[in-house]
Design an enzyme around this catalytic site. Structure first.
Site, PDB file in Angstrom:
ATOM      1  N   GLU A  19       8.114  52.660   6.457  1.00  0.00           N
ATOM      2  CA  GLU A  19       8.258  51.877   7.699  1.00  0.00           C
ATOM      3  C   GLU A  19       9.743  51.713   8.027  1.00  0.00           C
ATOM      4  OE1 GLU A  19       7.183  50.324  10.228  1.00  0.00           O
ATOM      5  OE2 GLU A  19       5.022  50.072  10.061  1.00  0.00           O
ATOM      6  N   ARG A 109       3.280  37.680   5.962  1.00  0.00           N
ATOM      7  CA  ARG A 109       4.543  38.366   5.700  1.00  0.00           C
ATOM      8  C   ARG A 109       5.133  38.909   6.989  1.00  0.00           C
ATOM      9  NH1 ARG A 109       4.478  43.860   6.060  1.00  0.00           N
ATOM     10  NH2 ARG A 109       2.528  44.966   5.668  1.00  0.00           N
ATOM     11  N   GLU A 129      -3.890  39.449   4.378  1.00  0.00           N
ATOM     12  CA  GLU A 129      -4.690  40.682   4.333  1.00  0.00           C
ATOM     13  C   GLU A 129      -5.578  40.593   3.091  1.00  0.00           C
ATOM     14  OE1 GLU A 129      -2.919  45.014   5.516  1.00  0.00           O
ATOM     15  OE2 GLU A 129      -1.605  43.738   4.405  1.00  0.00           O
ATOM     16  N   ASP A 214       1.680  51.299  16.453  1.00  0.00           N
ATOM     17  CA  ASP A 214       2.458  50.701  15.362  1.00  0.00           C
ATOM     18  C   ASP A 214       3.922  50.582  15.799  1.00  0.00           C
ATOM     19  OD1 ASP A 214       3.548  50.005  12.870  1.00  0.00           O
ATOM     20  OD2 ASP A 214       1.960  50.997  11.786  1.00  0.00           O
TER      21      ASP A 214
HETATM   22 ZN    ZN Z   1       4.653  48.927  11.657  1.00  0.00          ZN
END
Ligand code: ZN
Length: 310
Positions: A19, A109, A129, A214
């Site tokens: 990421e 988070r 999660e 995303d």
């Molecule tokens: Zn992401």
């Protein structure tokens, strides 16, 4: 005009959750993170050198601090910190906590973030999660943090806070809450650092695009490049025309997480991906979780903005 022929290359081994790609012009290197490996990475395309350092908890962004050599703002679980790293060593030499987001909310988070042109850091959170890949919805918040450590909350009820980009004239901010399955646009006041008037500019469902939006970035024509998680692709969309898909670039990795332009001419698109297992679907090949470099797209990005911190 020559037809556009893209070339997709792999530039890393498999990560768990790649990421936060950030191109640093000064060192001509790509910084990125492997969130679930608690690691920040630096890759130098010219020499193919690749360094990484492990931190103590999930790290979701790494952005250089402007005019402070070897200093980076990072987000560790819910904390924002400034670390000192020479870009090569296997340890960081110093770290200073700046603030905690969603303070005390166990399981939350920070996820993704970027600096605007003034050096403010925009970053948001996601809720717990309980099962990997299944985040509780509406629990996150979008924040900004300025040079004097002032933390501002902008939006609540976020599912998974993700991609950020600003229009070329800095009058619009584009934002992705992945669980909305769309890209939003806000009016952006660059002086006050405030956002207003949310509209949906691209719905994955309306446009028939697979996956979840995303990370994202913008090119010099003002078009957005959006990573499609579970979608095997990066798409280019026109934020000025609702639901307008311009191009799809296919990738061998399923879970495509984020994008950033880099290289000497900012004409290479770096793409992060993830390999973690969701719903017992094991992504065992080396293509899942690799970092990719795409050349030949015929577009360029803008220089990335560093964090301004007093
Ligand atoms: Zn992401």
């Amino acid at each position: 005009m020559d037809p556009v022929v893209e070339k997709v290359e792999t530039i890393s081994d498999k990560l768990i959750l790649g990421e936060g790609p950030h191109w640093d012009a000064e060192t001509q290197s790509l910084y990125f993170v492997d969130i679930f490996n608690n690691a920040i990475h630096r890759y130098v395309p010219a020499t193919k050198e690749h360094y990484k350092v492990k931190l103590d908890s999930n790290v979701s962004i790494v952005v250089p601090v402007k005019n402070h050599k070897n200093k980076f703002v990072v987000t560790l679980e819910r904390k924002v910190a400034v670390i000192t790293w020479d870009g090569k060593s296997q340890t960081v030499s110093n770290w200073e906590e700046i603030c905690e987001l969603d303070k005390g909310l166990v399981g939350h988070r920070i996820n993704d973030g970027k600096c605007d042109i003034t050096g403010r850091l925009w970053t948001g959170t996601m809720g717990p999660e309980p099962q990997l890949g299944h985040c509780e919805n509406n629990k996150g918040t979008l924040f900004s943090l300025n040079a004097t450590k002032t933390l501002t909350s902008h939006l609540g009820g976020i599912g998974i806070s993700n991609g950020l980009a600003w229009s070329l004239d800095n009058k619009k901010m584009y934002y992705i809450d992945s669980l909305k399955e769309s890209v939003s646009q806000f009016d952006f006041d660059v002086t006050s650092g405030t956002i207003s008037n949310e509209t949906t500019i691209f719905s994955f469902k309306n446009a028939g695009v697979k996956g979840l939006p995303d990370g994202m970035t913008i090119d010099t024509n003002g078009n957005l490049w959006v990573a499609c998680f579970s979608g095997y692709q990066v798409i280019q969309i026109d934020p000025r025309k609702t639901d307008t898909l311009l191009r799809s670039v296919k990738l061998p990795a399923k879970q495509v997480t984020s994008v950033a332009f880099g290289g000497k001419n900012l004409d290479e698109l770096y793409v992060t991906t993830a390999s973690f297992t969701i719903d017992d679907v094991v992504l065992s090949g080396p293509e899942h979780g690799a970092i990719y470099k795409i050349t030949g797209l015929g577009v360029k990005g803008l220089p990335a903005d560093d964090f301004v911190f007093n």
